[in-house]
Design a protein around this motif. Structure first.
Motif, short mmCIF file in Angstrom:
data_model
loop_
_atom_site.label_atom_id
_atom_site.label_comp_id
_atom_site.label_asym_id
_atom_site.label_seq_id
_atom_site.Cartn_x
_atom_site.Cartn_y
_atom_site.Cartn_z
N LEU A 40 0.84 -1.20 0.00
CA LEU A 40 0.00 0.00 0.00
C LEU A 40 0.87 1.26 0.00
O LEU A 40 0.61 2.22 -0.74
CB LEU A 40 -0.94 -0.03 1.22
N ASP A 41 1.92 1.24 0.80
CA ASP A 41 2.85 2.38 0.82
C ASP A 41 3.43 2.61 -0.57
O ASP A 41 3.53 3.75 -1.03
CB ASP A 41 3.98 2.13 1.83
N THR A 42 3.77 1.53 -1.26
CA THR A 42 4.38 1.65 -2.60
C THR A 42 3.40 2.29 -3.59
O THR A 42 3.78 3.18 -4.36
CB THR A 42 4.83 0.26 -3.11
N ILE A 43 2.14 1.84 -3.54
CA ILE A 43 1.13 2.38 -4.46
C ILE A 43 1.01 3.90 -4.28
O ILE A 43 1.00 4.66 -5.25
CB ILE A 43 -0.24 1.70 -4.20
N VAL A 44 0.95 4.34 -3.03
CA VAL A 44 0.79 5.77 -2.75
C VAL A 44 2.07 6.52 -3.14
O VAL A 44 2.03 7.57 -3.79
CB VAL A 44 0.45 5.98 -1.25
N ARG A 45 3.21 5.96 -2.74
CA ARG A 45 4.50 6.61 -2.98
C ARG A 45 4.76 6.76 -4.49
O ARG A 45 5.32 7.78 -4.94
CB ARG A 45 5.60 5.78 -2.30
N ASP A 46 4.34 5.75 -5.27
CA ASP A 46 4.60 5.79 -6.71
C ASP A 46 3.88 6.98 -7.38
O ASP A 46 4.41 7.57 -8.33
CB ASP A 46 4.17 4.48 -7.38
N VAL A 47 2.70 7.32 -6.89
CA VAL A 47 1.99 8.47 -7.47
C VAL A 47 2.81 9.75 -7.25
O VAL A 47 3.01 10.55 -8.17
CB VAL A 47 0.58 8.64 -6.86
N ILE A 48 3.29 9.91 -6.02
CA ILE A 48 4.10 11.11 -5.69
C ILE A 48 5.37 11.12 -6.54
O ILE A 48 5.79 12.17 -7.04
CB ILE A 48 4.45 11.13 -4.18
N LYS A 49 5.96 9.95 -6.71
CA LYS A 49 7.18 9.85 -7.53
C LYS A 49 6.91 10.26 -8.97
O LYS A 49 7.69 10.99 -9.58
CB LYS A 49 7.72 8.41 -7.51
N GLU A 50 5.79 9.75 -9.53
CA GLU A 50 5.44 10.09 -10.92
C GLU A 50 5.39 11.60 -11.13
O GLU A 50 5.74 12.11 -12.19
CB GLU A 50 4.06 9.51 -11.29
N TYR A 51 4.93 12.29 -10.12
CA TYR A 51 4.85 13.76 -10.23
C TYR A 51 6.20 14.43 -9.95
O TYR A 51 6.31 15.65 -10.00
CB TYR A 51 3.80 14.30 -9.26
N GLY A 52 7.22 13.61 -9.66
CA GLY A 52 8.56 14.16 -9.49
C GLY A 52 8.87 14.67 -8.08
O GLY A 52 9.86 15.38 -7.87
N TYR A 53 8.02 14.27 -7.11
CA TYR A 53 8.24 14.76 -5.75
C TYR A 53 8.62 13.65 -4.76
O TYR A 53 8.43 13.80 -3.55
CB TYR A 53 6.99 15.50 -5.25
N GLY A 54 9.12 12.54 -5.29
CA GLY A 54 9.46 11.40 -4.43
C GLY A 54 10.34 11.77 -3.25
O GLY A 54 10.12 11.30 -2.13
N ASP A 55 11.32 12.64 -3.48
CA ASP A 55 12.25 13.01 -2.40
C ASP A 55 11.61 13.94 -1.37
O ASP A 55 12.19 14.19 -0.31
CB ASP A 55 13.49 13.70 -2.97
N ASN A 56 10.44 14.47 -1.71
CA ASN A 56 9.78 15.40 -0.80
C ASN A 56 8.66 14.74 0.02
O ASN A 56 7.99 15.41 0.80
CB ASN A 56 9.22 16.60 -1.58
N PHE A 57 8.48 13.45 -0.18
CA PHE A 57 7.53 12.66 0.62
C PHE A 57 8.38 11.93 1.66
O PHE A 57 8.80 10.80 1.46
CB PHE A 57 6.79 11.70 -0.29
N ILE A 58 8.63 12.63 2.78
CA ILE A 58 9.71 12.24 3.69
C ILE A 58 9.24 11.41 4.89
O ILE A 58 9.96 11.28 5.87
CB ILE A 58 10.46 13.49 4.19
N HIS A 59 8.03 10.87 4.80
CA HIS A 59 7.59 9.99 5.88
C HIS A 59 6.81 8.83 5.28
O HIS A 59 6.63 8.76 4.06
CB HIS A 59 6.77 10.76 6.92
N SER A 60 6.34 7.93 6.15
CA SER A 60 5.61 6.77 5.63
C SER A 60 4.18 7.18 5.28
O SER A 60 3.71 8.25 5.65
CB SER A 60 5.64 5.64 6.65
N THR A 61 3.47 6.28 4.59
CA THR A 61 2.11 6.58 4.12
C THR A 61 1.10 6.64 5.27
O THR A 61 0.13 7.39 5.20
CB THR A 61 1.67 5.53 3.08
N GLY A 62 1.36 5.89 6.33
CA GLY A 62 0.40 5.92 7.43
C GLY A 62 0.76 4.98 8.56
O GLY A 62 1.86 4.42 8.60
N HIS A 63 -0.20 4.82 9.46
CA HIS A 63 0.01 4.03 10.67
C HIS A 63 -1.33 3.55 11.20
O HIS A 63 -2.37 4.15 10.91
CB HIS A 63 0.70 4.89 11.73
#
Lengths: 348, 348
Positions: free
Chosen positions: B261-284
């Motif tokens: 689930l973290d990967t699915i969410v993170r990949d969207v942010i990466k596609e937009y070029g902001y992968g390095d700016n998503f500096i925490h996990s998707t949730g808890h």
């Protein structure tokens, strides 16, 4: 100076170092208080504050101690391991799982409690600390004023607490120092009657016990009122508690023990015949924690010193009938004690 | 049933018993939550909840487990000693000083962590627990509505938080689930920007991250707005985060891992070029604690199951410029996930 005391303890107990992880102590020794926590390592020659990467920039700005960062638990324990902390001083509150991990991953073999040295430092407040506690007490007085204005027949205890906590925050508090107590009617006989959905009724005794957390320091004060005209028994217990509280504030001074102060206050309640209904100690230290040292009780022979901040809070609790408690936060001065919370005490 | 699981663990690990002292776990296993704490002892045949005398009456009313009382620490440890707990299961959070005292005064020699068995129980919520969490989420939605109404140019972050926390309490919350975050302008780039005295300015991104504690259970939700008209970059990062968050809620389902689930969410942010700016996990996970299991991160391979309650909260943080985070608390259902916090997400 504070860190120096830890270094003296390290030498005295032949430790390899000290590890501090408790939030209040991290703030006390570094001036920084990362939301995600941190690890302060003190060795005979050095002090380093290790924080999660997300906290690095903020910690660097606020910490008086050099700051390092870690990304993963693995990285953290490798760094801790590099200090060779075979014999380590830790806080008594350090968790079993942290102790286990230090054993397994940092090579620590012996653990020694550093609680006494921290207690001896923190129990006497500096002038700067007293100023902050006094500011926290001003906010508590403002919240108490709001409570006295808001309380009336038909209102729910929780609504009163909501308004008080709003006033605290609007006046600069981080949050309430503890769950605000509004205990009305029969609930006032419970020493910990956190505000509930009970409606306040005419004739109720209402105990209001509250404080504010301001710049990491706490305040603590209690007042009791009656909604409408007090009956004779309510007046009796009110004036017994008021006399005990006043006598405590007047008697408190350096050189006496916390136990002696408890006895002076307790004896007033006993004289009025309610000794068995004063079911807790007279008070407790206040500072970075809401309950700290000394305990103003029969079990604490700490000698009071100028700069100690304590509560004086006698109470009488009559099951089903109701209760009264009156409390101020006070600071021990050179020749007595000064009230830091100052709301009028004669309220019925 | 919950206590039975502890008894099975006792048998499996050949323990003499288990001792629970953590507030949330005491509530989970006994249904009671004394202000002054308590000691739940489980042995192969028995379960007893030992509480301070002041808490006895209240604990007897709320506890599902037989209650005993103690007056002094001496009395408590004598009673604990009587169980002959030589090999004892404890929570990882149990303090070093408690462990030392058990060693010295109750004859305990070996300590074993019970964290895994407690995790396995608490990670899947019952229908009753989900109902309470959903009620806590309703209160969080009401507080968010208040924030959206109150935020405007010139207001201080702290004032907004004060109003939100007032609304929470008036709607039945015990207190905020955590320090309310109102992070405006450059502060919105801080993932933990607790409401400060900063004034909100025109053009600011404002991250509002809040939750309520209701009947011992937490809620957690975040929205981000712009005061006035958003500029292009603000819109860009907003819609990247919104798409990631929506995709996460749509994708979450039983059988996948938290990491997936973290990967699915993170990949969207990466596609937009902001992968390095998503500096925490998707949730808890969310429940009796605000941060519990699972962690929706690259480091947690827990398989999601119906009844797990998690947050989905991607964010993009651009130092000095500002940040965006959008978060809901969701429950995993038989065939997907359902949002428990429901404030509109398209806010700019």
């Amino acid at each position: 100076m504070r860190i120096e005391k830890l270094k003296e303890f390290i030498t005295e107990k032949e430790l390899d170092g000290v590890l501090i992880t408790g939030r209040e102590n991290l703030f006390y020794f570094t001036g920084s208080s990362p939301v995600l926590g941190g690890y302060l390592v003190v060795t005979p020659d050095d002090a380093i504050f290790i924080v999660p990467e997300l906290e690095y920039e903020e910690a660097r700005e606020s910490s008086k101690v050099p700051v390092e960062k870690f990304k993963t638990g693995k990285e953290l324990y490798e760094r801790l391991s590099s200090f060779k902390l075979r014999r380590l001083g830790i806080e008594g509150r350090t968790s079993f799982s942290t102790v286990q991990t230090l054993r397994e991953k940092a090579g620590t073999e012996d653990f020694v409690s550093i609680d006494d040295v921290i207690r001896d430092l923190r129990i006497v407040k500096t002038r700067e600390e007293i100023e902050v506690i006094e500011a926290a007490c001003r906010i508590a007085d403002q919240a108490m004023m709001a409570a006295l204005e808001e309380i009336s027949e038909g209102r729910r205890e929780r609504e009163i607490a909501a308004k008080m906590e709003y006033v605290m925050k609007m006046n600069g508090a981080e949050k309430p120092a503890f769950d605000t107590i509004i205990a009305s009617g029969w609930r006032s006989a419970l020493p910990h009657g956190i505000a509930s959905d009970k409606r306040i009724e005419k004739g109720d005794l209402v105990v209001i016990d509250e404080g504010a957390l301001y710049r990491h320091y706490h305040s603590d004060t209690t007042r009791t009122i009656v909604v409408g005209t007090p009956n004779e028994k309510q007046r009796d217990i009110y004036y017994a508690v008021l006399e005990a509280q006043r006598k405590g504030v007047e008697a408190a001074r350096p050189g006496m023990t916390a136990k002696e102060l408890d006895t002076i206050v307790r004896d007033v309640i006993k004289e009025y015949g309610y000794g068995d209904n004063f079911i807790h100690s007279t008070g407790h230290g206040v500072g970075l924690e809401i309950h700290e040292w000394p305990r103003v009780s029969q079990f604490d022979e700490t000698v009071l010193k100028p700069g100690m901040v304590i509560t004086i809070e006698p109470g009488i609790y009559l099951p089903k009938f109701g209760g009264v408690r009156i409390e101020d936060t006070v600071v021990i001065t050179e020749n007595g004690a000064r009230r830091l919370t100052r709301t009028e005490r004669e309220l019925i």
